[in-house]
Design a protein around this motif. Structure first.
Motif, PDB file in Angstrom:
ATOM      1  N   ILE A   4      -0.756   1.181   4.602  1.00  8.59           N
ATOM      2  CA  ILE A   4       0.344   1.669   3.479  1.00  8.59           C
ATOM      3  C   ILE A   4       0.633   0.392   2.811  1.00  8.59           C
ATOM      4  O   ILE A   4       0.651  -0.730   3.239  1.00  8.59           O
ATOM      5  N   PHE A   5       0.584   0.520   1.470  1.00  9.68           N
ATOM      6  CA  PHE A   5       0.672  -0.480   0.504  1.00  9.68           C
ATOM      7  C   PHE A   5       1.905  -0.398  -0.313  1.00  9.68           C
ATOM      8  O   PHE A   5       2.121   0.664  -0.811  1.00  9.68           O
ATOM      9  N   SER A   6       2.712  -1.544  -0.325  1.00  7.91           N
ATOM     10  CA  SER A   6       4.024  -1.148  -1.248  1.00  7.91           C
ATOM     11  C   SER A   6       3.853  -2.180  -2.394  1.00  7.91           C
ATOM     12  O   SER A   6       3.355  -3.499  -2.101  1.00  7.91           O
ATOM     13  N   THR A   7       4.275  -1.957  -3.388  1.00  8.96           N
ATOM     14  CA  THR A   7       3.998  -2.988  -4.799  1.00  8.96           C
ATOM     15  C   THR A   7       5.069  -4.057  -4.672  1.00  8.96           C
ATOM     16  O   THR A   7       5.214  -5.059  -5.105  1.00  8.96           O
ATOM     17  N   ALA A  16      10.901  -0.876   8.630  1.00 13.78           N
ATOM     18  CA  ALA A  16      10.741  -0.659  10.161  1.00 13.78           C
ATOM     19  C   ALA A  16      10.182   0.891  10.261  1.00 13.78           C
ATOM     20  O   ALA A  16       9.224   0.823  11.268  1.00 13.78           O
ATOM     21  N   MET A  17      10.547   1.693   9.473  1.00 10.09           N
ATOM     22  CA  MET A  17       9.952   3.055   9.731  1.00 10.09           C
ATOM     23  C   MET A  17       8.462   2.938   9.522  1.00 10.09           C
ATOM     24  O   MET A  17       7.571   3.795  10.040  1.00 10.09           O
ATOM     25  N   LEU A  18       8.013   2.301   8.345  1.00 13.39           N
ATOM     26  CA  LEU A  18       6.418   2.234   8.093  1.00 13.39           C
ATOM     27  C   LEU A  18       5.839   1.294   9.016  1.00 13.39           C
ATOM     28  O   LEU A  18       4.585   1.773   9.304  1.00 13.39           O
ATOM     29  N   GLU A  19       6.128   0.111   9.570  1.00 11.94           N
ATOM     30  CA  GLU A  19       5.635  -0.423  10.410  1.00 11.94           C
ATOM     31  C   GLU A  19       5.492   0.162  11.769  1.00 11.94           C
ATOM     32  O   GLU A  19       4.207  -0.051  12.486  1.00 11.94           O
ATOM     33  N   VAL A  20       5.967   1.006  12.035  1.00 14.74           N
ATOM     34  CA  VAL A  20       5.720   2.045  13.340  1.00 14.74           C
ATOM     35  C   VAL A  20       4.849   2.951  13.317  1.00 14.74           C
ATOM     36  O   VAL A  20       4.000   3.066  13.898  1.00 14.74           O
ATOM     37  N   ALA A  21       4.589   3.337  11.869  1.00 14.12           N
ATOM     38  CA  ALA A  21       3.709   4.193  11.613  1.00 14.12           C
ATOM     39  C   ALA A  21       2.168   3.558  11.283  1.00 14.12           C
ATOM     40  O   ALA A  21       1.017   4.333  11.537  1.00 14.12           O
ATOM     41  N   GLY A  22       2.155   2.372  10.964  1.00 13.83           N
ATOM     42  CA  GLY A  22       0.893   1.721  10.721  1.00 13.83           C
ATOM     43  C   GLY A  22       1.008   0.167  10.217  1.00 13.83           C
ATOM     44  O   GLY A  22       2.051  -0.260  10.334  1.00 13.83           O
ATOM     45  N   ASP A  23      -0.053  -0.113   9.374  1.00 14.74           N
ATOM     46  CA  ASP A  23      -0.280  -1.378   8.854  1.00 14.74           C
ATOM     47  C   ASP A  23       0.554  -1.304   7.419  1.00 14.74           C
ATOM     48  O   ASP A  23      -0.144  -0.650   6.676  1.00 14.74           O
ATOM     49  N   LEU A  24       1.639  -1.955   7.261  1.00 11.06           N
ATOM     50  CA  LEU A  24       2.085  -2.010   5.935  1.00 11.06           C
ATOM     51  C   LEU A  24       1.867  -3.251   5.392  1.00 11.06           C
ATOM     52  O   LEU A  24       2.174  -4.316   6.062  1.00 11.06           O
ATOM     53  N   ARG A  25       1.379  -3.140   4.340  1.00 14.71           N
ATOM     54  CA  ARG A  25       1.271  -4.566   3.350  1.00 14.71           C
ATOM     55  C   ARG A  25       1.873  -4.353   2.118  1.00 14.71           C
ATOM     56  O   ARG A  25       2.173  -3.481   1.581  1.00 14.71           O
ATOM     57  N   VAL A  26       2.467  -5.715   1.815  1.00 13.00           N
ATOM     58  CA  VAL A  26       3.258  -5.725   0.646  1.00 13.00           C
ATOM     59  C   VAL A  26       2.509  -6.652  -0.696  1.00 13.00           C
ATOM     60  O   VAL A  26       1.968  -7.436  -0.195  1.00 13.00           O
ATOM     61  N   ALA A  27       2.545  -6.195  -1.733  1.00 13.07           N
ATOM     62  CA  ALA A  27       1.623  -6.964  -2.804  1.00 13.07           C
ATOM     63  C   ALA A  27       2.185  -8.122  -3.064  1.00 13.07           C
ATOM     64  O   ALA A  27       3.222  -8.485  -2.752  1.00 13.07           O
ATOM     65  N   ARG A  40      -6.759  -1.852  -2.665  1.00 17.05           N
ATOM     66  CA  ARG A  40      -7.926  -1.203  -2.512  1.00 17.05           C
ATOM     67  C   ARG A  40      -8.000  -0.764  -0.961  1.00 17.05           C
ATOM     68  O   ARG A  40      -7.789  -1.629  -0.504  1.00 17.05           O
ATOM     69  N   GLY A  41      -8.134   0.510  -0.695  1.00 17.03           N
ATOM     70  CA  GLY A  41      -8.231   0.848   0.714  1.00 17.03           C
ATOM     71  C   GLY A  41      -7.222   1.409   1.075  1.00 17.03           C
ATOM     72  O   GLY A  41      -7.149   2.039   2.391  1.00 17.03           O
ATOM     73  N   ALA A  42      -6.028   1.342   0.355  1.00 18.94           N
ATOM     74  CA  ALA A  42      -4.626   2.092   0.894  1.00 18.94           C
ATOM     75  C   ALA A  42      -4.785   3.645   1.166  1.00 18.94           C
ATOM     76  O   ALA A  42      -5.668   4.070   0.313  1.00 18.94           O
ATOM     77  N   ALA A  43      -4.316   4.117   2.277  1.00 24.30           N
ATOM     78  CA  ALA A  43      -3.996   5.248   2.122  1.00 24.30           C
ATOM     79  C   ALA A  43      -2.685   5.875   1.554  1.00 24.30           C
ATOM     80  O   ALA A  43      -2.831   6.974   1.250  1.00 24.30           O
TER      81      ALA A  43
END
Length: 324
Positions: A4-7, A16-27, A40-43
């Motif tokens: 999961i990618f956030s700008t 916290a909600m998103l980190e439970v669901a998967g790999d959260l990355r911030v630009a 690139r490659g984000a869902a």
């Protein structure tokens, strides 16, 4: 599941909600080149900065672009739909926050707060008090609201029932104007309002909506408040009107170019309040927008469609890409 990618960074509750669901990355930065490289490659992409159309090209894992807020001008809808990507947003959750900002800056302009504060710090008590000689009340005036979505309706409630203002409004549909406000065509509205508030979405039809002709119709002491998008206003025409003293002032939160360059003419006017696109941002609204976007992301991850899907025509293509 891809990441999961956030700008931008998100509120801790949303994170916290998103980190439970998967790999959260911030630009690391919100510029197009960085977003393309790091996303690139984000869902799923959580959108708080303009997304380049190329983000949706050759992105087989990308399921959804979810706007952190209401405005969709940061998402290239055609590119997303063509790629079979869901687009969702989080409407209404910061409408009251934006409405509060409108009255903050409106009162600051009418009561000459910038000038008073400057005089107090530089020239003392008596000089600051003298600013009240030309300050005016908000009560008894007419507010014109351009755009009657969630933000417009929140502004209307405060204007009508909080300050007892006469409210005139224009919108794509006269039926969206609530009881207690009077529908006017835009040309009539700008000529009759003491405070003109722009809170319409940015579309091809609203680009340049407040042009030189309409600014020329405004009352000599009227003020303009823009919490819409920068391109709704013809900047050159507004700057000319301010230089000539043909309107009372302006409070601008959004601009055609952001960040606004520090040498921009708007910074040179004592009767212009410039804010850095924060009308809808408070700790509470960031939580509401962030958790709202996270909830939509979690729905997509589970295989469901977003509640606030904005391109329903994409569903068939999306289901072919990601069979249930």
């Amino acid at each position: 599941m891809s990441f999961i990618f956030s700008t931008h960074p998100l509120h801790p509750a949303a994170k916290a909600m998103l980190e439970v669901a998967g790999d959260l990355r911030v630009a690391s930065a919100p510029d197009p080149e960085t977003l393309l490289r790091e996303g690139r490659g984000a869902a799923i992409v959580i959108v708080r900065a303009p997304i380049p159309p190329a983000f949706f090209e050759n992105s087989p894992a990308l399921r959804a672009a979810i706007r952190h807020g209401a405005g969709l001008d940061m998402v290239p809808m055609e590119a997303a739909t063509r790629a079979g990507v869901l687009v969702a947003n989080v409407p209404a959750v910061n409408a009251s926050t934006v409405a509060e900002h409108v009255f903050l800056v409106t009162l600051a302009l009418l009561r000459r707060f910038r000038q008073m504060d400057l005089e107090l710090h530089q020239n003392g008590w008596a000089a600051a008090r003298a600013q009240s000689d030309t300050a005016v009340d908000l009560g008894g005036r007419t507010m014109g609201i351009v755009g009657m979505g969630n933000v417009g309706k929140a502004i209307f409630k405060i204007a009508k029932f909080g300050f007892g203002l006469e409210v005139v409004a224009t919108s794509r549909s006269s039926e969206s104007v609530p009881e207690g406000a009077r529908f006017l065509a835009l040309d009539e509205l700008v000529a009759s309002a003491d405070v003109v508030v722009l809170c319409c979405p940015l579309t091809p039809e609203t680009t340049g909506l407040l042009n030189a002709r309409r600014i020329g119709r405004m009352k000599p002491g009227a003020i303009l408040v823009n919490v819409s998008r920068g391109p709704v206003v013809d900047d050159a025409a507004l700057i000319e009107a301010l230089r000539d003293g043909r309107i009372g002032g302006a409070a601008l939160d959004v601009f055609a170019t952001q960040p606004l360059p520090l040498d921009h003419p708007y910074f040179g006017f004592p009767n212009v309040i410039v804010t850095p696109h924060l009308a809808g941002l408070t700790e509470e609204s960031m939580m509401r927008m962030g958790t709202g976007a996270a909830s939509e992301a979690l729905r997509v991850i589970k295989g469901d469609l977003p509640v606030n899907l904005r391109n329903p025509e994409v569903i068939e293509h999306y289901r072919r890409r990601f069979p249930a």
